[in-house]
Design a protein around this motif. Sequence first.
Motif, PDB file in Angstrom:
ATOM      1  N   ASP A 272       0.857  -1.183   0.000  1.00 24.25           N
ATOM      2  CA  ASP A 272       0.000   0.000   0.000  1.00 24.25           C
ATOM      3  C   ASP A 272       0.897   1.238   0.000  1.00 24.25           C
ATOM      4  N   CYS A 273       1.375   1.602  -1.190  1.00 21.56           N
ATOM      5  CA  CYS A 273       2.279   2.742  -1.343  1.00 21.56           C
ATOM      6  C   CYS A 273       1.691   3.732  -2.348  1.00 21.56           C
ATOM      7  N   ASP A 274       2.057   5.005  -2.201  1.00 22.40           N
ATOM      8  CA  ASP A 274       1.675   6.005  -3.199  1.00 22.40           C
ATOM      9  C   ASP A 274       2.556   5.879  -4.433  1.00 22.40           C
ATOM     10  N   ASP A 275       3.822   5.561  -4.230  1.00 24.65           N
ATOM     11  CA  ASP A 275       4.783   5.423  -5.319  1.00 24.65           C
ATOM     12  C   ASP A 275       5.508   4.092  -5.149  1.00 24.65           C
ATOM     13  N   HIS A 276       5.375   3.207  -6.132  1.00 23.31           N
ATOM     14  CA  HIS A 276       5.973   1.873  -6.051  1.00 23.31           C
ATOM     15  C   HIS A 276       7.337   1.789  -6.750  1.00 23.31           C
TER      16      HIS A 276
ATOM     17  N   PHE B 234      10.125  -1.964  -1.871  1.00 24.32           N
ATOM     18  CA  PHE B 234      10.674  -3.318  -1.759  1.00 24.32           C
ATOM     19  C   PHE B 234      10.015  -4.052  -0.606  1.00 24.32           C
ATOM     20  N   VAL B 235      10.112  -5.363  -0.662  1.00 24.77           N
ATOM     21  CA  VAL B 235       9.576  -6.241   0.374  1.00 24.77           C
ATOM     22  C   VAL B 235      10.654  -7.266   0.690  1.00 24.77           C
TER      23      VAL B 235
ATOM     24  N   GLN C  60       8.843  -1.499   2.494  1.00 27.26           N
ATOM     25  CA  GLN C  60       9.020  -0.056   2.560  1.00 27.26           C
ATOM     26  C   GLN C  60       8.725   0.510   1.179  1.00 27.26           C
ATOM     27  N   CYS C  61       8.154   1.710   1.140  1.00 28.73           N
ATOM     28  CA  CYS C  61       7.786   2.336  -0.128  1.00 28.73           C
ATOM     29  C   CYS C  61       8.976   2.955  -0.843  1.00 28.73           C
TER      30      CYS C  61
ATOM     31  N   LEU D  61      10.000  -3.975  -6.185  1.00 29.05           N
ATOM     32  CA  LEU D  61       8.780  -4.048  -6.980  1.00 29.05           C
ATOM     33  C   LEU D  61       8.910  -3.372  -8.344  1.00 29.05           C
ATOM     34  N   ASP D  62       9.936  -2.561  -8.568  1.00 31.38           N
ATOM     35  CA  ASP D  62      10.203  -1.907  -9.846  1.00 31.38           C
ATOM     36  C   ASP D  62       8.980  -1.219 -10.433  1.00 31.38           C
ATOM     37  N   GLY D  63       8.275  -0.439  -9.606  1.00 26.86           N
ATOM     38  CA  GLY D  63       7.137   0.330 -10.086  1.00 26.86           C
ATOM     39  C   GLY D  63       5.814  -0.417 -10.086  1.00 26.86           C
ATOM     40  N   GLU D  64       5.840  -1.716  -9.847  1.00 30.28           N
ATOM     41  CA  GLU D  64       4.610  -2.503  -9.804  1.00 30.28           C
ATOM     42  C   GLU D  64       3.980  -2.426  -8.414  1.00 30.28           C
ATOM     43  N   GLU D  65       2.673  -2.626  -8.346  1.00 27.69           N
ATOM     44  CA  GLU D  65       1.975  -2.596  -7.053  1.00 27.69           C
ATOM     45  C   GLU D  65       2.240  -3.855  -6.238  1.00 27.69           C
ATOM     46  N   GLY D  66       2.521  -4.951  -6.923  1.00 29.23           N
ATOM     47  CA  GLY D  66       2.733  -6.213  -6.222  1.00 29.23           C
ATOM     48  C   GLY D  66       3.662  -7.119  -6.996  1.00 29.23           C
ATOM     49  N   VAL D  67       3.907  -8.296  -6.419  1.00 22.18           N
ATOM     50  CA  VAL D  67       4.810  -9.256  -7.016  1.00 22.18           C
ATOM     51  C   VAL D  67       4.352 -10.665  -6.619  1.00 22.18           C
TER      52      VAL D  67
END
Length: 157
Positions: A50-54, A58-59, A91-92, A69-75
């Motif tokens: 849950d980030c404003d900017d992906h 990272f997770v 972290q975002c 995540l390289d700009g993606e919302e999930g992985v």
Amino acid sequence: MRSVLATAVCAGALLLAAPATATPILPFGGDITVTPQWVEPGGEVSITLDCDDHEHAFVESEAFGEVELDGEEGVDLLVDEEPGRYAVHGQCGPDGPPLNDTWLVVEDDYPYGGVETGAGGTAMRVVSPAVSAGVGVLAAAAIGGGALFLRRRRAGH
């Protein structure tokens, strides 16, 4: 006795209303969602942040290491770790606030669905202590009011 009863009813009503109107205060940023939260070794999980900017989000976890995540919302990730309970951190970005941690459980023969104990509509719901206290106060007030009513009725008033 009436003032005690009125106070108990008001206190119960306030305790029941408080959780519905309170704004939760999160110590960190948004949330991490792991789906499914229980997985067998070698299984796949989807993780969203849950980030404003992906862009630099990272997770990380001992279950799968650190993944950007390289700009993606999930992985989607494969989990090959031994059975156990693993914390999932995220972290975002390098300067963003840490997200609220969650857990991933790796287990052989993990459980599916709810507990098989009958209808059990509330088996998976969590009730806050404030709601429990409010219900208890209201129940005590109802019992006390009923006893007062019966006592006065028997006395002929």
